[in-house]
Each structure stands twice: as C-alpha cells, then as structure tokens.
Design an enzyme around this catalytic site. Structure first.
Site, PDB file in Angstrom:
ATOM      1  N   ALA A   1       6.212   3.623  -6.630  1.00 32.37           N
ATOM      2  CA  ALA A   1       7.237   3.658  -5.302  1.00 32.37           C
ATOM      3  C   ALA A   1       8.359   2.682  -5.964  1.00 32.37           C
ATOM      4  O   ALA A   1       8.262   1.733  -6.943  1.00 32.37           O
ATOM      5  CB  ALA A   1       6.504   2.760  -4.106  1.00 32.37           C
ATOM      6  N   SER A   2       9.673   3.039  -5.587  1.00 30.59           N
ATOM      7  CA  SER A   2      10.634   2.038  -6.106  1.00 30.59           C
ATOM      8  C   SER A   2      11.025   0.933  -5.492  1.00 30.59           C
ATOM      9  O   SER A   2      11.819   0.102  -6.110  1.00 30.59           O
ATOM     10  CB  SER A   2      11.719   3.162  -6.055  1.00 30.59           C
ATOM     11  OG  SER A   2      11.773   4.339  -6.743  1.00 30.59           O
TER      12      SER A   2
END
Length: 55
Positions: A9-10
């Site tokens: 996930a960013s």
C-alpha cells in the site's frame, strides 16, 4: 507449484492486506501453494521497499 505474494500500500490510509484473502482464494483455485507473503506500506516511487527486496 509454490508462489510468493507481495502486497503493498502506498499510504497510511490504504490497507495492503485488503487483497490477501482474494489472493489466497485465487491461489487455491489454481492449485498453487503460497510459500511466503510479503507486506509493506511504502510509496511505489520509492526504492526503500525492504519487503520487495527480501522477496
């Protein structure tokens, strides 16, 4: 056949584990065994992704 799963996930607002159950189900349907799962929360623009390099 064994496979490895990489989940990323960013941002803090995203959950890298969100797709884990679906990937496990897909692997089972395809007759694949998950050997390891690598999870991290890092920007895709950054090369500081230790789990990716561990993979």
């Amino acid at each position: 056949m064994h496979v490895r799963v990489y989940l990323r996930a960013s941002t803090e607002d995203q959950d890298a584990l969100r797709a884990k159950e679906q990937l496990e189900q897909f692997a089972e349907e395809q007759g694949l065994k998950i050997a390891a799962t690598y999870v991290e929360r890092q920007s895709g623009a950054s090369l500081k992704r230790p789990e990716l390099f561990r993979l």
